[in-house]
Design an enzyme around this catalytic site. Structure first.
Site, mmCIF file in Angstrom:
data_model
loop_
_atom_site.group_PDB
_atom_site.id
_atom_site.type_symbol
_atom_site.label_atom_id
_atom_site.label_comp_id
_atom_site.label_asym_id
_atom_site.label_seq_id
_atom_site.Cartn_x
_atom_site.Cartn_y
_atom_site.Cartn_z
ATOM 1 N N GLU A 301 2.686 1.054 8.278
ATOM 2 C CA GLU A 301 2.144 -0.311 8.360
ATOM 3 C C GLU A 301 3.242 -1.340 8.080
ATOM 4 O O GLU A 301 4.024 -1.208 7.142
ATOM 5 C CB GLU A 301 1.022 -0.471 7.341
ATOM 6 C CG GLU A 301 0.463 -1.880 7.250
ATOM 7 C CD GLU A 301 -0.425 -2.066 6.040
ATOM 8 O OE1 GLU A 301 -1.260 -2.994 6.061
ATOM 9 O OE2 GLU A 301 -0.275 -1.315 5.065
ATOM 10 N N LYS A 350 -5.755 -4.530 12.562
ATOM 11 C CA LYS A 350 -6.348 -4.193 11.275
ATOM 12 C C LYS A 350 -7.652 -4.962 11.109
ATOM 13 O O LYS A 350 -7.710 -6.172 11.359
ATOM 14 C CB LYS A 350 -5.370 -4.542 10.150
ATOM 15 C CG LYS A 350 -5.794 -4.060 8.773
ATOM 16 C CD LYS A 350 -4.682 -4.331 7.758
ATOM 17 C CE LYS A 350 -5.031 -3.791 6.385
ATOM 18 N NZ LYS A 350 -3.936 -4.031 5.405
ATOM 19 N N CYS A 398 -3.827 1.066 6.238
ATOM 20 C CA CYS A 398 -3.856 0.831 4.791
ATOM 21 C C CYS A 398 -5.192 1.264 4.206
ATOM 22 O O CYS A 398 -5.629 2.386 4.414
ATOM 23 C CB CYS A 398 -3.542 -0.635 4.488
ATOM 24 S SG CYS A 398 -3.125 -0.957 2.762
#
Length: 517
Positions: A301, A350, A398
């Protein structure tokens, strides 16, 4: 009488606090359910007030990694305010967790916690609450993850009921242990029969979970892994040609991947020196992947800055965390660079953003970009399915790893393996180990191999049974050639979702209503 009442007043919060601390310790990275069952006994037996204390202390202990954010000078917070701000954030989250547990315990008290119909309803509601909370920005880990890494056999039940179902099972096992101890301490007849039933149920659950993990009906057929030796492997290249068009009944060949762990400190991520080092490692990885006939290179990420492309053209796909501009919005995303390309041709944004770090409530109205070094970010679509010519995959960026239902939906949509892209710096190893346990749980739920590509760790490979096959050392730059087995079948959880939990809640509610009337 007054002295006894005073002793009760002192002992009740003490027991509630100690039990909450024990529950927090029982969660990953320890992941040992027996400690949790003991910790749940006071939660079932004490009132709602001390239930809130139980939840508050449990969150304080299990989420203590938040203090690793200190010092926050790199995002502009003065050093004297840094540690108090980290403590304030931890306390606010703990207070919220305590309030939720107190509300749940108040409902149990009203229904009568000693009745097994209440236990069924209460356990199902807790499990459903964890699933719903995982869709929002304030949930990281709950009782559903308590079985890992210490009890993978019990965690195998996640293939049937998911993490929410595992949380409900923990509550029910704790309730059963409470009833055994209540009968024993009251010297009531039948406690031996209750204990024998509890132990029998525990053994049966473990046998079922182990059978789900290792049965011949596991999702997909696992083909033997191909051992990579040197450069050039015609047999492997021929197998990869079939990966885009699976044939019914034919196992897919294993997929070779190259994982790059940059280990760049977040405080220095976008410095010119660190970017030069990163691009040098990426170029070397592209060349190595081309020689080894690797299908894709994986970066964590946020590895690439906004608008940054690849350092060189190579005949290998690159899947890298980065940023992109969508109109006036900036988004964190997993970027897909096709072979021979320097710019991304696909991406997955995301969806769950980190509160304060990436997203601030009413940030647009307040004209506040957030407390992140990369500025305020916008959320993408909820789907976690990334389509690619070599076959679709499920992606968690994440702390989206805490949302198991989204990855199960991606598997249902055709994902053949899962990718977790993360940057957990500057958090301590405690958070990395919790992340690894959640990666194991997600692999079991979806019945898919999972690869974690993280900046400082954990970079690892987990098979569909939740076993860690390979892991890079944390905190050090490293590169690993890994192999992942694509799978096509679906687990019961991927097919049914939370239906078993809903049916359990319905059964408990109907039984409770019948008793009251």
């Amino acid at each position: 009488m007054a002295e006894n009442r005073r002793r009760w007043w002192i002992s009740a919060p003490l027991v509630g606090g100690l039990a909450g601390a024990l529950a927090g310790l029982a969660l990953p990275p320890l992941g040992w359910p027996p400690l949790l069952w003991l910790a749940l006994v006071p939660l079932w037996s004490q009132g709602p007030r001390w239930g809130g204390l139980w939840g508050l202390v449990a969150v304080l202990v299990s989420h203590r990694w938040l203090l690793g954010l200190h010092p926050l000078v790199w995002i502009g917070v003065p050093l004297p305010l840094s540690l108090p701000l980290c403590w304030l954030l931890l306390l606010l989250i703990a207070l919220l967790g305590g309030a939720l547990v107190a509300g749940w315990r108040a409902l149990m008290e009203w229904l009568g916690p000693e009745r097994w119909s209440t236990a069924l309803l209460g356990a199902a509601l807790w499990g459903l609450a964890e699933v719903l909370l995982a869709k929002g920005p304030l949930f990281w880990i709950g009782l559903g993850a308590a079985a890992l890494p210490g009890d993978r056999a019990l965690a195998g039940l996640a293939r049937l009921v998911g993490a929410g179902g595992l949380a409900a099972l923990q509550l029910l096992l704790g309730w059963g242990l409470w009833r055994v101890l209540a009968f024993l301490l009251a010297e009531r007849r039948g406690w031996r029969r209750l204990l024998a039933g509890w132990l029998t149920a525990l053994a049966a659950l473990h046998l079922l979970g182990w059978g789900l993990l290792h049965s011949g009906e596991a999702p997909g057929a696992a083909a033997p892994l191909v051992r990579l030796r040197g450069t050039g492997n015609p047999a492997l290249g021929a197998g990869l040609a079939l990966s885009g068009a699976p044939q019914p009944g034919v196992p897919l060949p294993p997929v070779p991947l190259l994982v790059v762990q940059p280990a760049i400190p977040t405080r220095e991520k976008f410095s010119a020196l660190q970017q030069e080092r990163l691009l040098g490692r990426l170029a070397a990885a592209q060349r190595e992947a081309s020689q080894q006939q690797v299908e894709a290179v994986l970066l964590p990420e946020g590895a690439l800055a906004l608008g940054q492309g690849l350092p060189l053209q190579a005949p290998v796909e690159v899947l890298s965390g980065g940023f992109r501009q969508q109109g006036v919005e900036q988004r964190s995303a997993l970027l897909r660079f096709p072979p021979e390309a320097l710019a991304p041709a696909g991406w997955l944004d995301k969806h769950r953003l980190v509160p304060l770090g990436e997203w601030v409530p009413l940030g647009g109205l307040l004209r506040w970009s957030g407390l992140s070094a990369v500025g305020g970010l916008s959320s993408g679509a909820p789907s976690r399915l990334l389509n690619r010519p070599a076959g679709p995959i499920g992606v968690a960026i994440c702390y989206e790893i805490s949302d198991g239902s989204a990855l199960a939906a991606a598997s249902r949509g055709g994902a053949r393996w899962l990718l977790a892209s993360a940057n957990l710096d500057p958090y301590p190893l405690l958070l990395q180990r919790q992340f690894a346990a959640l990666a194991q749980l997600r692999a079991i739920e979806a019945g898919r191999w999972l690869v974690s590509s993280a900046n400082t760790g954990p970079s690892l490979v987990v098979d569909a049974a939740g076993a860690v096959r390979q892991q890079l050392p944390a905190g050090r730059p490293a590169t690993a050639l890994i192999r992942v087995q694509p799978l096509l079948g679906l687990t019961a959880y991927a097919r049914l979702g939370e239906l078993p939990l809903l049916l359990l809640a319905l059964a408990g509610g109907l039984l409770r209503w019948r008793w009251r009337h």
